[in-house]
Design an enzyme around this catalytic site. Structure first.
Site, PDB file in Angstrom:
ATOM      1  N   LYS A  10      -7.792   0.970   0.286  1.00  0.00           N
ATOM      2  CA  LYS A  10      -6.381   0.570   0.389  1.00  0.00           C
ATOM      3  C   LYS A  10      -5.508   1.114  -0.757  1.00  0.00           C
ATOM      4  O   LYS A  10      -6.035   1.588  -1.768  1.00  0.00           O
ATOM      5  CB  LYS A  10      -6.318  -0.962   0.426  1.00  0.00           C
ATOM      6  CG  LYS A  10      -7.005  -1.565   1.659  1.00  0.00           C
ATOM      7  CD  LYS A  10      -6.742  -3.065   1.764  1.00  0.00           C
ATOM      8  CE  LYS A  10      -7.428  -3.669   2.970  1.00  0.00           C
ATOM      9  NZ  LYS A  10      -7.083  -5.094   3.154  1.00  0.00           N
ATOM     10  N   TYR A  50      -3.057  -3.665  12.516  1.00  0.00           N
ATOM     11  CA  TYR A  50      -3.201  -5.090  12.213  1.00  0.00           C
ATOM     12  C   TYR A  50      -2.572  -5.987  13.285  1.00  0.00           C
ATOM     13  O   TYR A  50      -2.246  -7.151  12.994  1.00  0.00           O
ATOM     14  CB  TYR A  50      -2.608  -5.401  10.841  1.00  0.00           C
ATOM     15  CG  TYR A  50      -3.512  -5.013   9.679  1.00  0.00           C
ATOM     16  CD1 TYR A  50      -4.784  -5.567   9.548  1.00  0.00           C
ATOM     17  CD2 TYR A  50      -3.092  -4.117   8.706  1.00  0.00           C
ATOM     18  CE1 TYR A  50      -5.614  -5.235   8.484  1.00  0.00           C
ATOM     19  CE2 TYR A  50      -3.918  -3.774   7.628  1.00  0.00           C
ATOM     20  CZ  TYR A  50      -5.174  -4.346   7.529  1.00  0.00           C
ATOM     21  OH  TYR A  50      -5.996  -4.025   6.478  1.00  0.00           O
ATOM     22  N   ASN A 113      -6.688  -6.057  -1.777  1.00  0.00           N
ATOM     23  CA  ASN A 113      -8.120  -6.316  -1.957  1.00  0.00           C
ATOM     24  C   ASN A 113      -8.988  -5.065  -1.788  1.00  0.00           C
ATOM     25  O   ASN A 113     -10.159  -5.147  -1.441  1.00  0.00           O
ATOM     26  CB  ASN A 113      -8.591  -7.481  -1.068  1.00  0.00           C
ATOM     27  CG  ASN A 113      -8.491  -7.180   0.411  1.00  0.00           C
ATOM     28  OD1 ASN A 113      -7.966  -6.133   0.797  1.00  0.00           O
ATOM     29  ND2 ASN A 113      -9.001  -8.071   1.248  1.00  0.00           N
ATOM     30  N   HIS A 116     -10.923  -2.383   3.379  1.00  0.00           N
ATOM     31  CA  HIS A 116     -11.047  -3.083   4.665  1.00  0.00           C
ATOM     32  C   HIS A 116     -12.344  -2.615   5.314  1.00  0.00           C
ATOM     33  O   HIS A 116     -12.686  -1.433   5.222  1.00  0.00           O
ATOM     34  CB  HIS A 116      -9.884  -2.730   5.596  1.00  0.00           C
ATOM     35  CG  HIS A 116     -10.161  -3.075   7.042  1.00  0.00           C
ATOM     36  ND1 HIS A 116      -9.956  -4.335   7.544  1.00  0.00           N
ATOM     37  CD2 HIS A 116     -10.680  -2.335   8.058  1.00  0.00           C
ATOM     38  CE1 HIS A 116     -10.328  -4.345   8.827  1.00  0.00           C
ATOM     39  NE2 HIS A 116     -10.766  -3.148   9.160  1.00  0.00           N
ATOM     40  N   GLU A 127     -11.375   0.403  16.039  1.00  0.00           N
ATOM     41  CA  GLU A 127     -10.686   0.868  14.826  1.00  0.00           C
ATOM     42  C   GLU A 127     -10.967   2.348  14.568  1.00  0.00           C
ATOM     43  O   GLU A 127     -10.072   3.084  14.149  1.00  0.00           O
ATOM     44  CB  GLU A 127     -11.113   0.005  13.637  1.00  0.00           C
ATOM     45  CG  GLU A 127     -10.607  -1.437  13.771  1.00  0.00           C
ATOM     46  CD  GLU A 127     -11.096  -2.374  12.677  1.00  0.00           C
ATOM     47  OE1 GLU A 127     -10.690  -3.551  12.692  1.00  0.00           O
ATOM     48  OE2 GLU A 127     -11.887  -1.944  11.796  1.00  0.00           O
TER      49      GLU A 127
HETATM   50  P1  CMP Z   1      -8.442  -6.954   5.876  1.00  0.00           P
HETATM   51  O1  CMP Z   1      -9.918  -6.967   5.995  1.00  0.00           O
HETATM   52  O2  CMP Z   1      -7.795  -5.622   5.732  1.00  0.00           O
HETATM   53  O3  CMP Z   1      -7.797  -7.695   7.158  1.00  0.00           O
HETATM   54  C1  CMP Z   1      -6.547  -8.363   7.093  1.00  0.00           C
HETATM   55  C2  CMP Z   1      -5.977  -8.393   5.717  1.00  0.00           C
HETATM   56  O4  CMP Z   1      -4.920  -9.300   5.510  1.00  0.00           O
HETATM   57  C3  CMP Z   1      -7.046  -8.843   4.754  1.00  0.00           C
HETATM   58  O5  CMP Z   1      -8.023  -7.837   4.614  1.00  0.00           O
HETATM   59  C4  CMP Z   1      -6.225  -9.167   3.518  1.00  0.00           C
HETATM   60  O6  CMP Z   1      -6.076  -8.077   2.656  1.00  0.00           O
HETATM   61  C5  CMP Z   1      -4.836  -9.493   4.079  1.00  0.00           C
HETATM   62  N1  CMP Z   1      -4.412 -10.849   3.765  1.00  0.00           N
HETATM   63  C6  CMP Z   1      -3.315 -11.159   3.064  1.00  0.00           C
HETATM   64  N2  CMP Z   1      -3.190 -12.481   2.960  1.00  0.00           N
HETATM   65  C7  CMP Z   1      -4.231 -13.041   3.603  1.00  0.00           C
HETATM   66  C8  CMP Z   1      -4.655 -14.385   3.856  1.00  0.00           C
HETATM   67  N3  CMP Z   1      -3.964 -15.433   3.394  1.00  0.00           N
HETATM   68  N4  CMP Z   1      -5.784 -14.577   4.570  1.00  0.00           N
HETATM   69  C9  CMP Z   1      -6.486 -13.513   5.059  1.00  0.00           C
HETATM   70  N5  CMP Z   1      -6.124 -12.221   4.862  1.00  0.00           N
HETATM   71  C10 CMP Z   1      -5.019 -11.987   4.138  1.00  0.00           C
END
Ligand code: CMP
Length: 139
Positions: A10, A50, A113, A116, A127
């Protein structure tokens, strides 16, 4: 069972020049990168990717973050690749991630984070198709 999963390095990670460090974690764990490209997602691409989260309160900020800089999209192959990648990524929230995981060591927040990974083989196939043509995946 050999399978494939989909990965995104990311914008928070590309911004801090962590692409190589994350790739090293993947390869050391036994996963093989069978497709990879660096790209800057458009708003449309991020929203489409998403779409399952579009009713969530964090959707708008998530799309804004995912389009804030380059990402590296990847297809990873290996034994139980979906579960293996989830194990080395760690929990979505880095505060809850196990020691030694990518998110524990590199993530800035639950949103930023660093990586993904697909949550199932079915979603991995969807995906992968979203970002790669069959001819771009070279096992
Ligand atoms: P990802 O695995 O990319 O899938 C959805 C993303 O939403 C997740 O990782 C997080 O980076 C992001 N995200 C942001 N806020 C939240 C939250 N409160 N709960 C879950 N995912 C979140």
């Amino acid at each position: 069972m050999t399978e494939r999963t989909f990965s995104i390095i990311k914008p928070d990670a590309t911004r801090r020049n962590l692409t190589g460090k994350i790739i090293d974690r993947l390869e050391t764990s036994g996963l093989r990168i069978v497709a990879q490209k660096r790209m800057w997602l458009s708003q449309k691409q991020a929203e489409g990717f998403y779409a399952v989260h579009k009713e969530r309160p964090f959707f708008h900020d998530l799309v804004k973050f995912m389009t804030s800089g380059p990402v590296v999209v990847q297809v990873l192959e290996g034994a139980n690749a979906v579960a293996k990648y989830r194990e080395i990524m760690g929990a979505t929230d880095p505060k809850k991630a196990n020691p030694g995981t990518i998110r524990k060591d590199f993530a800035e927040s639950i949103e930023a984070n660093s990586v993904h990974g697909s949550d199932s083989a079915e979603n991995a196939a969807i995906e992968i198709r979203y970002f790669f043509a069959d001819t771009e995946v070279v096992g």
